[in-house]
Design a protein around this motif. Structure first.
Motif, PDB file in Angstrom:
ATOM      1  N   PRO A 123      -0.077   6.822   2.981  1.00 25.71           N
ATOM      2  CA  PRO A 123      -1.363   7.518   2.984  1.00 25.71           C
ATOM      3  C   PRO A 123      -1.189   9.018   2.821  1.00 25.71           C
ATOM      4  O   PRO A 123      -0.178   9.582   3.235  1.00 25.71           O
ATOM      5  CB  PRO A 123      -1.952   7.179   4.347  1.00 25.71           C
ATOM      6  CG  PRO A 123      -0.804   6.808   5.202  1.00 25.71           C
ATOM      7  CD  PRO A 123       0.258   6.255   4.291  1.00 25.71           C
ATOM      8  N   LEU A 124      -2.198   9.639   2.179  1.00 26.29           N
ATOM      9  CA  LEU A 124      -2.215  11.092   2.074  1.00 26.29           C
ATOM     10  C   LEU A 124      -2.599  11.678   3.430  1.00 26.29           C
ATOM     11  O   LEU A 124      -1.970  12.590   3.939  1.00 26.29           O
ATOM     12  CB  LEU A 124      -3.245  11.516   1.020  1.00 26.29           C
ATOM     13  CG  LEU A 124      -3.482  13.002   0.845  1.00 26.29           C
ATOM     14  CD1 LEU A 124      -2.301  13.642   0.129  1.00 26.29           C
ATOM     15  CD2 LEU A 124      -4.765  13.256   0.060  1.00 26.29           C
ATOM     16  N   GLU A 164      -7.778   9.047  -3.537  1.00 23.05           N
ATOM     17  CA  GLU A 164      -8.884   8.144  -3.192  1.00 23.05           C
ATOM     18  C   GLU A 164     -10.193   8.917  -2.983  1.00 23.05           C
ATOM     19  O   GLU A 164     -10.180  10.101  -2.657  1.00 23.05           O
ATOM     20  CB  GLU A 164      -8.527   7.384  -1.905  1.00 23.05           C
ATOM     21  CG  GLU A 164      -9.395   6.158  -1.689  1.00 23.05           C
ATOM     22  CD  GLU A 164      -9.059   5.417  -0.399  1.00 23.05           C
ATOM     23  OE1 GLU A 164      -8.094   5.803   0.290  1.00 23.05           O
ATOM     24  OE2 GLU A 164      -9.785   4.450  -0.097  1.00 23.05           O
ATOM     25  N   MET A 211       0.833  -1.199   0.000  1.00 24.19           N
ATOM     26  CA  MET A 211       0.000   0.000   0.000  1.00 24.19           C
ATOM     27  C   MET A 211       0.869   1.252   0.000  1.00 24.19           C
ATOM     28  O   MET A 211       1.873   1.337   0.690  1.00 24.19           O
ATOM     29  CB  MET A 211      -0.870  -0.028   1.264  1.00 24.19           C
ATOM     30  CG  MET A 211      -1.993   0.966   1.231  1.00 24.19           C
ATOM     31  SD  MET A 211      -2.913   0.854   2.788  1.00 24.19           S
ATOM     32  CE  MET A 211      -2.718   2.487   3.429  1.00 24.19           C
ATOM     33  N   SER A 212       0.483   2.217  -0.823  1.00 26.46           N
ATOM     34  CA  SER A 212       1.282   3.453  -0.877  1.00 26.46           C
ATOM     35  C   SER A 212       1.109   4.250   0.415  1.00 26.46           C
ATOM     36  O   SER A 212       0.160   4.024   1.165  1.00 26.46           O
ATOM     37  CB  SER A 212       0.838   4.290  -2.072  1.00 26.46           C
ATOM     38  OG  SER A 212      -0.509   4.659  -1.878  1.00 26.46           O
ATOM     39  N   ALA A 238      -7.789  13.914  -3.863  1.00 28.89           N
ATOM     40  CA  ALA A 238      -8.500  12.953  -3.021  1.00 28.89           C
ATOM     41  C   ALA A 238      -9.713  13.646  -2.416  1.00 28.89           C
ATOM     42  O   ALA A 238      -9.669  14.843  -2.130  1.00 28.89           O
ATOM     43  CB  ALA A 238      -7.581  12.441  -1.917  1.00 28.89           C
ATOM     44  N   ALA A 251      -5.752   7.227   0.860  1.00 28.09           N
ATOM     45  CA  ALA A 251      -4.625   7.198  -0.079  1.00 28.09           C
ATOM     46  C   ALA A 251      -4.715   8.405  -1.009  1.00 28.09           C
ATOM     47  O   ALA A 251      -5.790   8.962  -1.182  1.00 28.09           O
ATOM     48  CB  ALA A 251      -4.673   5.905  -0.883  1.00 28.09           C
ATOM     49  N   HIS A 290      -7.845   6.561   7.339  1.00 29.63           N
ATOM     50  CA  HIS A 290      -6.720   6.860   6.463  1.00 29.63           C
ATOM     51  C   HIS A 290      -7.239   6.988   5.041  1.00 29.63           C
ATOM     52  O   HIS A 290      -8.317   6.491   4.707  1.00 29.63           O
ATOM     53  CB  HIS A 290      -5.643   5.785   6.563  1.00 29.63           C
ATOM     54  CG  HIS A 290      -6.148   4.442   6.113  1.00 29.63           C
ATOM     55  ND1 HIS A 290      -6.077   4.019   4.817  1.00 29.63           N
ATOM     56  CD2 HIS A 290      -6.780   3.462   6.806  1.00 29.63           C
ATOM     57  CE1 HIS A 290      -6.625   2.824   4.723  1.00 29.63           C
ATOM     58  NE2 HIS A 290      -7.072   2.465   5.908  1.00 29.63           N
ATOM     59  N   ASP A 329      -3.684  10.519   7.416  1.00 21.69           N
ATOM     60  CA  ASP A 329      -3.705   9.441   8.394  1.00 21.69           C
ATOM     61  C   ASP A 329      -4.188  10.013   9.722  1.00 21.69           C
ATOM     62  O   ASP A 329      -3.454  10.722  10.402  1.00 21.69           O
ATOM     63  CB  ASP A 329      -2.290   8.855   8.521  1.00 21.69           C
ATOM     64  CG  ASP A 329      -2.297   7.542   9.285  1.00 21.69           C
ATOM     65  OD1 ASP A 329      -3.401   7.064   9.627  1.00 21.69           O
ATOM     66  OD2 ASP A 329      -1.204   7.007   9.536  1.00 21.69           O
ATOM     67  N   GLU A 343       0.324  13.965   4.426  1.00 17.70           N
ATOM     68  CA  GLU A 343       1.517  13.832   3.594  1.00 17.70           C
ATOM     69  C   GLU A 343       2.770  13.605   4.436  1.00 17.70           C
ATOM     70  O   GLU A 343       3.808  14.239   4.232  1.00 17.70           O
ATOM     71  CB  GLU A 343       1.687  15.069   2.695  1.00 17.70           C
ATOM     72  CG  GLU A 343       0.618  15.132   1.619  1.00 17.70           C
ATOM     73  CD  GLU A 343       0.767  16.332   0.687  1.00 17.70           C
ATOM     74  OE1 GLU A 343       1.266  17.387   1.160  1.00 17.70           O
ATOM     75  OE2 GLU A 343       0.383  16.227  -0.487  1.00 17.70           O
TER      76      GLU A 343
END
Lengths: 323, 241
Positions: free
Chosen positions: B4-5, B32, B1-2, B193, B29, B27, B7, B65
């Protein structure tokens, strides 16, 4: 840009000509009072109009400015320009400090806190023996009035310069990026903050600017009336005028307080001569109630509404004709 | 999983004795589309107030980020790329439509845009949202749908990486809902997102890739829309026992 400064220079030159051509000191006393109102109205409007934080205590800074001037005059006998700068600095810092304490409050709570602040300031000054306390202080008018015929002419020109500076600053502020932030705060503070506007910082800038010009308006006051006591410096008349003038002229633009100050100030000076000086406060009260109920946007708001309606009534028939 | 943008880690928020958020984690991504649903008073708006900085959470942390933003004021978060719209539209009423967009452009996005082009930039956004004809209208004269669009346009002008849409469709007609959904889809295709808070189930189910359900300040379910619809806990939260 060019037109404003051309106008400002014109006003300044007209003021100079006026001092040269007119001998009757009464006009300069009147002019001084109107200009004092104009500076205070412009200062009040930076926080109360542009930013939307209605402040009932800002005239307290005017009184503090006057008393800083008295104290420094007694202690060091500094010349007037230094007194004005010192009063501006001290009151600016006070604006910043009280702003930090009160600007987190909103609406009516903020307004009440500023009222309380003015009372605290008055109590402090009344008990400050060095500047005369409750019994007041006499100021001897300096003998030297430069190349003016009398000292009141000099004071008139000093006020004219401060007024031009205050209006120029208010105008600069309202057209700047900071000014756009202040308008956003006035319209909706939470939305402004969420759009990246540093609301607390901008409110502090606004409160500081208000303090600076209130202080500067107060600094020459002791020399103007030659006897200053807490009653005259914290006079209700001065405090109410500072709020009434922007409300009558219009609070959303820099020239609103200028229009309000000229109209209300002139009306007051004329009634003082023709009817009675007691009537002044009544006039302010009545005019203020009239404007708040009938034209909350002030004179500027009235004119804008009127021209918008005319535009619409002009546009409507032609739009109908096209179809 | 990348990485998270966003969290949100175990955040808690109380108002006096009332616990509005209790140990909630979310969270998201990059790019998303997340739906945030729950009955009235479940803590959705409190959650996004905490994420956008309008409120500060009592416990837990918010990382955006890779950076801990828990203590940052709202305007700093806006500058980092978190934008939101408001449930009840909050336009800057004394300004025209386009002037409304200049505020986020000149503040939130100021360090990330070409200063000479902000008017064109604002106009581009209005064009994308479909408000270009109203650019110089006073925003007090707008209709409900245009007011909603203005909320989105203004949030967009902040150049966000994360857009939080708080009931952008409440009170709109079915066609208008589709119109706003279309806007949000296009936005998302541009890489933004989106967290969507919505009571209109049709919209949120169609839009979201993943849904988080809050009830009484707790997260009670999380998953793709199809699973959420058949989740017994969610049914219970909405319909009662």
């Amino acid at each position: 840009m060019g037109r404003f400064w051309l106008g400002a220079t014109g006003v300044f030159m007209a003021g100079l000509l006026f001092t040269g051509a007119v001998d009757n000191e009464f006009y300069f006393f009147s002019g001084y009072v109107i200009l004092q109102g104009l500076i205070m109205a412009t200062a009040w409007n930076i926080l109360g109009g542009f930013t939307g934080y209605v402040n009932f205590g800002s005239a307290g800074f005017f009184a503090v400015g006057a008393y800083i001037s008295v104290a420094l005059h007694q202690a060091l006998a500094l010349p007037l320009p230094f007194l004005i700068l010192a009063s501006g600095m001290v009151c600016g810092l006070m604006g910043l400090a009280t702003g930090y304490l009160t600007l987190r409050l909103k609406g009516i709570y903020f307004a009440i806190s500023t009222l309380a602040m003015a009372i605290v300031l008055e109590t402090v000054i009344t008990n400050w023996e060095y500047v005369g306390g409750a019994s007041g202080a006499y100021i001897l008018t300096p003998k030297d009035s430069l190349f003016f015929a009398s000292y009141v002419e000099l004071l008139f020109m000093v006020m004219l310069i401060i007024a031009i500076a205050a209006v120029a600053f208010a105008r600069y502020l309202s057209t700047s990026r900071t000014g756009k932030g202040l308008t956003a705060i006035r319209d909706d503070e939470l939305a402004a903050e969420c759009m990246g506007v540093p609301t607390l910082r901008l409110k502090l800038v606004s409160a500081t600017a208000m303090g600076v010009f209130m202080g500067m308006a107060g600094a020459p006051f002791p020399f103007f009336i030659t006897f200053v006591d807490p009653l005259s410096a914290f006079s209700l008349f001065i405090a109410v005028n500072a709020i009434a003038m922007p409300l009558i002229g219009g609070t959303k633009v820099w020239y609103g307080p200028v229009i309000g100050a000229l109209i209300l100030g002139l009306t007051q000076e004329i009634t003082t001569v023709t009817i009675s000086s007691e009537l002044n406060l009544l006039i302010v009260g009545v005019v203020l109630i009239g404007f708040i109920t009938l034209a909350p946007g002030g004179i500027v708001g009235l004119v804008q509404d009127f021209s918008r309606k005319r535009l619409r009534s002009k546009a409507a028939p032609s739009a109908g004709g096209d179809r | 999983m990348s990485a998270p943008l966003l969290d949100v880690r175990n955040i808690t928020k109380s108002f006096g004795g009332f616990v509005a958020l209790n140990d909630v984690s979310i969270h998201l991504a990059p790019g998303e589309r997340l739906g945030l649903i729950g009955p009235n008073g479940s803590g959705k708006t409190t959650m996004i107030n905490c994420v956008s900085g309008a409120l500060f959470n009592d416990g837990g942390a918010i990382v955006f980020e890779g950076r801990d933003i828990t203590k940052l004021p709202a305007y700093r978060r806006a500058r980092l790329g978190i934008a939101r719209s408001f449930q009840i539209p909050k336009p800057f009423r004394s300004m025209t439509v386009i002037e409304n967009l200049l505020v986020p452009l000149e503040f939130a996005a100021w360090t990330r845009i070409d200063h000479g082009r902000i008017n064109e930039e604002a106009f581009d956004i209005l064009e994308r949202i479909g408000l270009a004809d109203l650019a110089h209208k006073n925003c007090g004269d707008l209709t409900q749908i245009d007011m909603r669009k203005l909320e989105l346009a203004r949030a967009l002008a902040a150049r966000p990486n994360l857009l939080i849409s708080d009931e952008a469709m409440a009170g709109l007609s079915s066609e208008e809902v589709d119109e706003v959904l279309e806007i949000l889809f296009t936005l998302n295709e541009g890489g933004v997102a989106v967290i969507m808070i919505e009571h209109i189930m049709r919209a949120v189910m169609r839009y979201s890739e993943r849904i988080v359900v809050l009830d009484a300040g707790r997260k009670i379910a999380e998953g793709p829309p199809d699973d959420i619809v058949h989740n017994p806990d969610v049914e219970r939260a909405y319909l009662g026992e």
